[in-house]
Design an enzyme around this catalytic site. Structure first.
Site, mmCIF file in Angstrom:
data_model
loop_
_atom_site.group_PDB
_atom_site.id
_atom_site.type_symbol
_atom_site.label_atom_id
_atom_site.label_comp_id
_atom_site.label_asym_id
_atom_site.label_seq_id
_atom_site.Cartn_x
_atom_site.Cartn_y
_atom_site.Cartn_z
ATOM 1 N N GLY A 193 -32.213 3.287 -23.499
ATOM 2 C CA GLY A 193 -32.160 2.043 -23.954
ATOM 3 C C GLY A 193 -31.045 1.728 -25.093
ATOM 4 O O GLY A 193 -30.316 1.073 -24.679
ATOM 5 N N ASP A 239 -40.849 7.567 -17.697
ATOM 6 C CA ASP A 239 -40.586 8.389 -18.719
ATOM 7 C C ASP A 239 -41.104 9.918 -18.240
ATOM 8 O O ASP A 239 -40.447 11.015 -18.384
ATOM 9 C CB ASP A 239 -40.954 7.904 -19.831
ATOM 10 C CG ASP A 239 -40.547 8.839 -21.249
ATOM 11 O OD1 ASP A 239 -41.228 9.800 -21.238
ATOM 12 O OD2 ASP A 239 -39.551 8.278 -21.867
ATOM 13 N N ILE A 271 -37.721 9.294 -23.703
ATOM 14 C CA ILE A 271 -36.791 9.121 -22.915
ATOM 15 C C ILE A 271 -36.352 7.646 -22.568
ATOM 16 O O ILE A 271 -35.103 7.162 -22.523
ATOM 17 C CB ILE A 271 -36.989 9.900 -21.527
ATOM 18 C CG1 ILE A 271 -37.611 11.432 -21.886
ATOM 19 C CG2 ILE A 271 -35.837 9.881 -20.476
ATOM 20 C CD1 ILE A 271 -36.552 12.168 -22.951
ATOM 21 N N ASP A 272 -37.292 6.734 -22.139
ATOM 22 C CA ASP A 272 -37.119 5.451 -21.927
ATOM 23 C C ASP A 272 -36.243 4.768 -23.132
ATOM 24 O O ASP A 272 -35.245 4.031 -23.051
ATOM 25 C CB ASP A 272 -38.218 4.774 -21.910
ATOM 26 C CG ASP A 272 -38.819 4.827 -20.471
ATOM 27 O OD1 ASP A 272 -38.032 5.092 -19.630
ATOM 28 O OD2 ASP A 272 -40.040 4.245 -20.335
ATOM 29 N N ALA A 273 -36.847 5.180 -24.512
ATOM 30 C CA ALA A 273 -36.232 4.635 -25.611
ATOM 31 C C ALA A 273 -34.744 5.008 -26.095
ATOM 32 O O ALA A 273 -33.999 4.173 -26.166
ATOM 33 C CB ALA A 273 -37.115 4.772 -26.920
#
Length: 392
Positions: free
Chosen positions: A175, A142, A170-172
């Site tokens: 997803g 991220d 960014i990761d979330a």
């Protein structure tokens, strides 16, 4: 009446991913009713080692994004582990993976091989930079992707260093985009009978999240810059100290500004010609912000918030996570859900945000212990049972 059947009940999702983006995507599908089997390497999802702050038995990062799943350890580099994984792929509706580009192909579990075996499979591939370009084979996390997509360049004070966003947004976001793609492909399958390959990268998602900055550059050549707590395009809009805390105030529209001036009750704001129009206020922004900060220090956060909200002026209070959880809004939203790890330890976390009038997802089971569901998975999904210490 609330239905007990989830929209995805009866579907099987295989989660080969680790850390945040892929596991979150799989958990979203699980919260919609799908059965999610998490396939882990012998060392387990790397997130099992993160976010515990030294607390024995607590795996905060893992528990946040793996609720409700079943876990089985398969060594995909062994012949037996690969055979069992392929048997699961044959029965799956969705497969989610987040390996570096080419890894799943080399294992014999890439999109082409998997969909040759199971044409109805929706194959979701998540990686850092996509599958083309000079960065295709690079890994990424991220904070690195934040740096390389402009986010750190626009975050922080104008005269300060580039600053990362809090947590792992960014990761979330990746997803949720991956889950969205999977759902769209599942819907298309109802018409065609065929699955699809959904490819999502952190890089693409991160750029998309500040589309307006790229539009400004691509259309006008304007480069976005750090503006700290005061957006460069609107004034007054920003973060201000009060007598006892911090408040966010957005009163830049002409009618909002006129009302805010009366609430702030300072003749400099009423009469100074430098602050009469939006263009005036932008031109004299530094002077205006200095006066606003001086005025807002005169009263408490609660006093300002009450007056601004009564006048329908947009404002908010800066809160820590403990203050958020203690708030009436958090309680009303019913965001916290609780499960039990079977050993008496309560695990409280946050539900996925979408709500349905016809379906309410119960908290269900917590994130699984490593390889906890081996025999159940292998016996119910066409595999063969093996001792838990076999892990192949």
């Amino acid at each position: 009446m609330v239905a007990h059947r989830g929209p995805l009940e009866g579907l099987l999702v295989l989660d080969f991913s680790q850390i945040v983006a892929g596991p979150l995507a799989a958990m979203v599908l699980g919260d919609l009713g799908a059965r999610v089997v998490k396939i882990e390497p012998p060392s387990g999802d790397a997130a099992r080692q993160l976010g515990g702050r030294g607390s024995v038995g607590y795996q905060g990062m893992f528990e946040s994004f793996n609720r409700g799943k079943e876990s089985i350890v398969l060594d995909l580099r062994s012949e037996e582990g690969l055979r069992r994984a392929q048997a699961l792929v044959d029965e799956a509706d969705v497969l989610i993976e987040s390996s570096r580009v080419g890894v799943m192909d080399r294992l014999g579990l890439g999109a082409r091989d998997a969909r040759d075996r199971n044409p109805g499979l929706v194959y979701v591939s998540i990686n850092a930079y996509g599958e083309t370009g000079p960065n295709a084979t690079r890994g990424g996390v991220d904070v690195v992707v934040q740096a390389e997509t402009g986010w750190m360049s626009i975050t922080g004070e104008p005269d300060g260093p580039p600053t990362k966003l809090g947590s792992v947004p960014i990761d979330a976001a990746t997803g949720h985009v991956a889950a969205q793609g999977a759902l769209a492909a599942l819907f298309a399958r109802t018409r065609t009978g065929l699955g699809d390959v959904v490819r999502v990268s952190l890089y693409d998602v991160a750029c998309s999240l500040h589309t307006h900055d790229f539009t400004d550059y691509l259309s006008m050549g304007w480069v976005a810059r750090r503006a700290g707590n005061f957006p460069a395009a609107t004034t007054p809009s920003g973060v201000y100290a009060t007598a006892d805390g911090t408040i966010v105030l957005a009163a830049y529209m002409p009618h909002h500004w006129k009302t805010a001036v009366e609430i702030l009750d300072d003749d400099r704001l009423r009469e100074d010609p430098r602050f009469q129009t939006m263009k005036d206020r932008m031109r004299n922004r530094d002077e205006l912000l200095k006066i606003l900060q001086e005025v807002l220090l005169r009263r408490t956060t609660a006093q300002w918030q009450a007056d601004f909200e009564d006048a329908r002026i947009t404002c908010g209070v800066v809160r820590d996570t403990d203050q958020v959880v203690a708030s009436e809004q958090f309680e009303a939203a019913r965001l916290a859900i609780e499960t039990d790890d079977g050993g008496g330890r309560r695990i409280r976390t946050i539900r996925t945000p979408a709500r349905f009038d016809s379906y309410t997802r119960e908290a269900g089971r917590p994130a699984p212990a490593l390889d906890a569901d081996r025999e159940t998975v292998l016996s119910s999904l066409g595999g063969t049972t093996a001792p838990a210490d076999g892990r192949s």
